[in-house]
Design a protein around this motif. Structure first.
Motif, PDB file in Angstrom:
ATOM      1  N   LEU A 178      31.681  36.860  39.083  1.00 45.90           N
ATOM      2  CA  LEU A 178      32.970  36.831  38.369  1.00 45.90           C
ATOM      3  C   LEU A 178      33.254  38.190  37.759  1.00 45.90           C
ATOM      4  CD1 LEU A 178      32.734  33.358  36.559  1.00 45.90           C
ATOM      5  CD2 LEU A 178      34.023  33.915  38.642  1.00 45.90           C
ATOM      6  N   PHE A 209      33.838  41.105  40.564  1.00 45.19           N
ATOM      7  CA  PHE A 209      35.151  41.059  41.207  1.00 45.19           C
ATOM      8  C   PHE A 209      36.297  40.993  40.197  1.00 45.19           C
ATOM      9  CE2 PHE A 209      32.435  40.023  44.747  1.00 45.19           C
ATOM     10  CZ  PHE A 209      33.085  40.596  45.828  1.00 45.19           C
ATOM     11  N   ILE A 231      37.206  38.499  38.355  1.00 42.74           N
ATOM     12  CA  ILE A 231      37.910  37.224  38.497  1.00 42.74           C
ATOM     13  C   ILE A 231      38.165  36.611  37.128  1.00 42.74           C
ATOM     14  CG2 ILE A 231      37.744  34.882  39.452  1.00 42.74           C
ATOM     15  CD1 ILE A 231      35.932  36.179  41.677  1.00 42.74           C
ATOM     16  N   PHE A 256      42.308  36.498  41.249  1.00 38.03           N
ATOM     17  CA  PHE A 256      41.489  37.473  41.966  1.00 38.03           C
ATOM     18  C   PHE A 256      42.241  38.806  41.952  1.00 38.03           C
ATOM     19  CE2 PHE A 256      40.557  33.327  43.691  1.00 38.03           C
ATOM     20  CZ  PHE A 256      39.187  33.322  43.885  1.00 38.03           C
ATOM     21  N   TYR A 293      47.393  29.124  47.400  1.00 36.95           N
ATOM     22  CA  TYR A 293      47.184  30.525  47.031  1.00 36.95           C
ATOM     23  C   TYR A 293      48.531  31.195  46.852  1.00 36.95           C
ATOM     24  CZ  TYR A 293      42.180  30.471  47.863  1.00 36.95           C
ATOM     25  OH  TYR A 293      40.841  30.211  47.768  1.00 36.95           O
ATOM     26  N   TYR A 322      40.940  42.892  50.633  1.00 32.49           N
ATOM     27  CA  TYR A 322      40.295  42.386  49.431  1.00 32.49           C
ATOM     28  C   TYR A 322      38.779  42.546  49.556  1.00 32.49           C
ATOM     29  CZ  TYR A 322      38.629  39.369  45.735  1.00 32.49           C
ATOM     30  OH  TYR A 322      37.979  38.882  44.620  1.00 32.49           O
ATOM     31  N   TYR A 327      39.467  34.932  49.906  1.00 31.45           N
ATOM     32  CA  TYR A 327      38.827  35.537  48.738  1.00 31.45           C
ATOM     33  C   TYR A 327      37.469  34.896  48.448  1.00 31.45           C
ATOM     34  CZ  TYR A 327      43.682  36.942  47.630  1.00 31.45           C
ATOM     35  OH  TYR A 327      44.946  37.443  47.663  1.00 31.45           O
ATOM     36  N   VAL A 384      33.613  36.557  48.072  1.00 33.23           N
ATOM     37  CA  VAL A 384      32.805  36.438  46.862  1.00 33.23           C
ATOM     38  C   VAL A 384      31.503  35.697  47.159  1.00 33.23           C
ATOM     39  CG1 VAL A 384      32.749  35.507  44.512  1.00 33.23           C
ATOM     40  CG2 VAL A 384      34.841  36.571  45.367  1.00 33.23           C
TER      41      VAL A 384
END
Length: 170
Positions: free
Chosen positions: A20, A23, A25, A73, A97, A113, A134, A138
């Motif tokens: 988290l 990235f 997030i 994100f 999304y 990304y 995404y 991750v």
């Protein structure tokens, strides 16, 4: 953190705090004006926020947050600059999304990304792994596969292919 629906969602998907943070997030609450109120209070002009795609404008002229009730994100370019956002809804709703609109700064066709992190590992592996979303990026990074990226959109563009070739031919 545990009271945060976005955090609970990501933890439920097995995503670690380390990922988290790596990235960047986060979570946008489901209040209609949290971001709008905060940024206006910091001196930001709502018209600028509208142009950046962070807010929308109602028929009555009021501004409201575009990303609500979503895990966020940040889309970060290879220079480390946030250029856009992708948001995944928590629970029911459409679209599943939601991405930042195209702007002078953010053009999906020119970015990937996860490349801001993966670029350091692509050379070591001499290949790039292109995945669907995404969460795939991750999750793979968390599993130690750090050369994964995703195109921003439904298809790989010529500009994205050129960007990949800067790092590897594989």
């Amino acid at each position: 953190e545990r009271d945060n629906p976005g955090y609970r969602y990501m933890a439920g998907r097995g995503i670690s705090n380390e990922m988290l943070r790596a990235f960047g997030i986060g979570y946008a609450d489901d209040n209609w004006t949290s971001l709008t109120d905060y940024l206006k209070g910091s001196g930001c002009d709502p018209k600028t926020l509208l142009a950046l795609g962070l807010v929308s404008r109602s028929d009555k002229g009021s501004y409201y947050d575009k990303f609500r009730g979503r895990v966020i994100f940040p889309i970060i370019n290879t220079a480390g600059e946030i250029i856009g956002f992708g948001g995944r809804i928590i629970g029911q709703g459409e679209p599943k999304y939601l991405n930042s609109q195209e702007t002078r700064v953010f053009q999906k066709k020119n970015n990937l990304y996860g490349l801001n992190i993966a670029k350091n590992y692509i050379g070591k592996e001499d290949c790039i792994i292109l995945v669907e979303g995404y969460m795939d990026v991750v999750s793979l990074h968390q599993a130690g596969i750090k050369n994964a990226v995703v195109s921003l959109g439904t298809a790989l563009t010529a500009n994205q292919a050129t960007l990949i070739k800067r790092f590897t031919k594989n």
